[in-house]
Design a protein around this motif. Sequence first.
Motif, PDB file in Angstrom:
ATOM      1  N   ASP A   5       0.854  -1.184   0.000  1.00 43.13           N
ATOM      2  CA  ASP A   5       0.000   0.000   0.000  1.00 43.13           C
ATOM      3  C   ASP A   5       0.894   1.239   0.000  1.00 43.13           C
ATOM      4  O   ASP A   5       1.674   1.456   0.915  1.00 43.13           O
ATOM      5  N   GLY A   6       0.787   2.048  -1.049  1.00 42.39           N
ATOM      6  CA  GLY A   6       1.594   3.258  -1.133  1.00 42.39           C
ATOM      7  C   GLY A   6       2.055   3.495  -2.557  1.00 42.39           C
ATOM      8  O   GLY A   6       1.648   2.769  -3.472  1.00 42.39           O
ATOM      9  N   PRO A   7       2.895   4.489  -2.756  1.00 38.22           N
ATOM     10  CA  PRO A   7       3.437   5.377  -1.725  1.00 38.22           C
ATOM     11  C   PRO A   7       2.437   6.437  -1.276  1.00 38.22           C
ATOM     12  O   PRO A   7       1.649   6.922  -2.069  1.00 38.22           O
ATOM     13  N   HIS A   8       2.511   6.761   0.018  1.00 42.54           N
ATOM     14  CA  HIS A   8       1.773   7.890   0.582  1.00 42.54           C
ATOM     15  C   HIS A   8       2.787   9.021   0.725  1.00 42.54           C
ATOM     16  O   HIS A   8       3.722   8.927   1.509  1.00 42.54           O
ATOM     17  N   TRP A   9       2.616  10.057  -0.047  1.00 46.16           N
ATOM     18  CA  TRP A   9       3.603  11.141  -0.103  1.00 46.16           C
ATOM     19  C   TRP A   9       3.536  11.997   1.155  1.00 46.16           C
ATOM     20  O   TRP A   9       2.453  12.365   1.624  1.00 46.16           O
ATOM     21  N   THR A  10       4.701  12.324   1.708  1.00 44.41           N
ATOM     22  CA  THR A  10       4.777  13.090   2.949  1.00 44.41           C
ATOM     23  C   THR A  10       5.902  14.117   2.871  1.00 44.41           C
ATOM     24  O   THR A  10       6.711  14.112   1.941  1.00 44.41           O
ATOM     25  N   LEU A  11       5.947  14.968   3.881  1.00 43.89           N
ATOM     26  CA  LEU A  11       7.012  15.952   4.034  1.00 43.89           C
ATOM     27  C   LEU A  11       7.810  15.640   5.292  1.00 43.89           C
ATOM     28  O   LEU A  11       7.229  15.349   6.340  1.00 43.89           O
ATOM     29  N   GLU A  12       9.121  15.714   5.186  1.00 44.53           N
ATOM     30  CA  GLU A  12       9.956  15.489   6.371  1.00 44.53           C
ATOM     31  C   GLU A  12       9.653  16.546   7.436  1.00 44.53           C
ATOM     32  O   GLU A  12       9.527  16.231   8.621  1.00 44.53           O
ATOM     33  N   ASP A  13       9.522  17.788   7.017  1.00 44.67           N
ATOM     34  CA  ASP A  13       9.217  18.884   7.942  1.00 44.67           C
ATOM     35  C   ASP A  13       8.101  19.724   7.336  1.00 44.67           C
ATOM     36  O   ASP A  13       8.350  20.585   6.489  1.00 44.67           O
ATOM     37  N   PRO A  14       6.853  19.502   7.757  1.00 46.47           N
ATOM     38  CA  PRO A  14       5.736  20.263   7.189  1.00 46.47           C
ATOM     39  C   PRO A  14       5.556  21.656   7.801  1.00 46.47           C
ATOM     40  O   PRO A  14       4.681  22.409   7.366  1.00 46.47           O
ATOM     41  N   SER A  15       6.388  22.030   8.791  1.00 47.31           N
ATOM     42  CA  SER A  15       6.154  23.296   9.497  1.00 47.31           C
ATOM     43  C   SER A  15       6.296  24.526   8.597  1.00 47.31           C
ATOM     44  O   SER A  15       5.497  25.468   8.748  1.00 47.31           O
TER      45      SER A  15
END
Length: 209
Positions: free
Chosen positions: A115-125
């Motif tokens: 299942d994936g890829p689920h895209w993310t951010l290392e630092d979303p701040s």
Amino acid sequence: MAAFVPDEPEIVTDGEGHHEQLADHADLDLSYEAVGPDRAGAVAELGRRVAGAADVLTGPGVTVRSRRLWVRTEWRGKRERGCRAGERIALTITDLTVLERVLAALLRTEPAQVDGPHWTLEDPSPAARVAQRRAVDDARARAEGYADALGMRLGPLRSLTDGGSAPRAMAMRAMSAPAGEPDVQDLGLEPEPVRVTARCTTTWSLVGA
């Protein structure tokens, strides 16, 4: 949402802001399953299957977030028919240049599901801060519109309540491991933008025109 209190004029508005940033990480979830005549046999067979992915799971650009083992008895009617064991593994790909190679290698180990890829951010701040500014701008613009409709002007901000920030991104559908040599080049594994949304509720004073 808007509210006007005659005795103490104020306006309450909600604001929402968005900001998109290209993903720099990807989450993958995979599972393995095996059956055996008893629990020990099922777990042993599962161990052999998962061992094929050991080099990939410990390779560069791959971080294992969690591993969860389960074992259950298989039944047919009221009779035991052996045991089934499974392991769910959650990964984060921290170097997207290795994503295709890692996914192809994992599919060669024949997991029950990927299942994936689920895209993310290392630092979303940083993206969240942009979204927050846009949320406040949206809330202020709404308040100014109501103030103008009432023949008044917007005064100082009295309070602000954070509605939270939430990153969201597209994800590939879950897939079963194909037979034969997997070719993932045509699966569209280019990173997707991650949208970060911020929401707030603001209260402003109203002053006469």
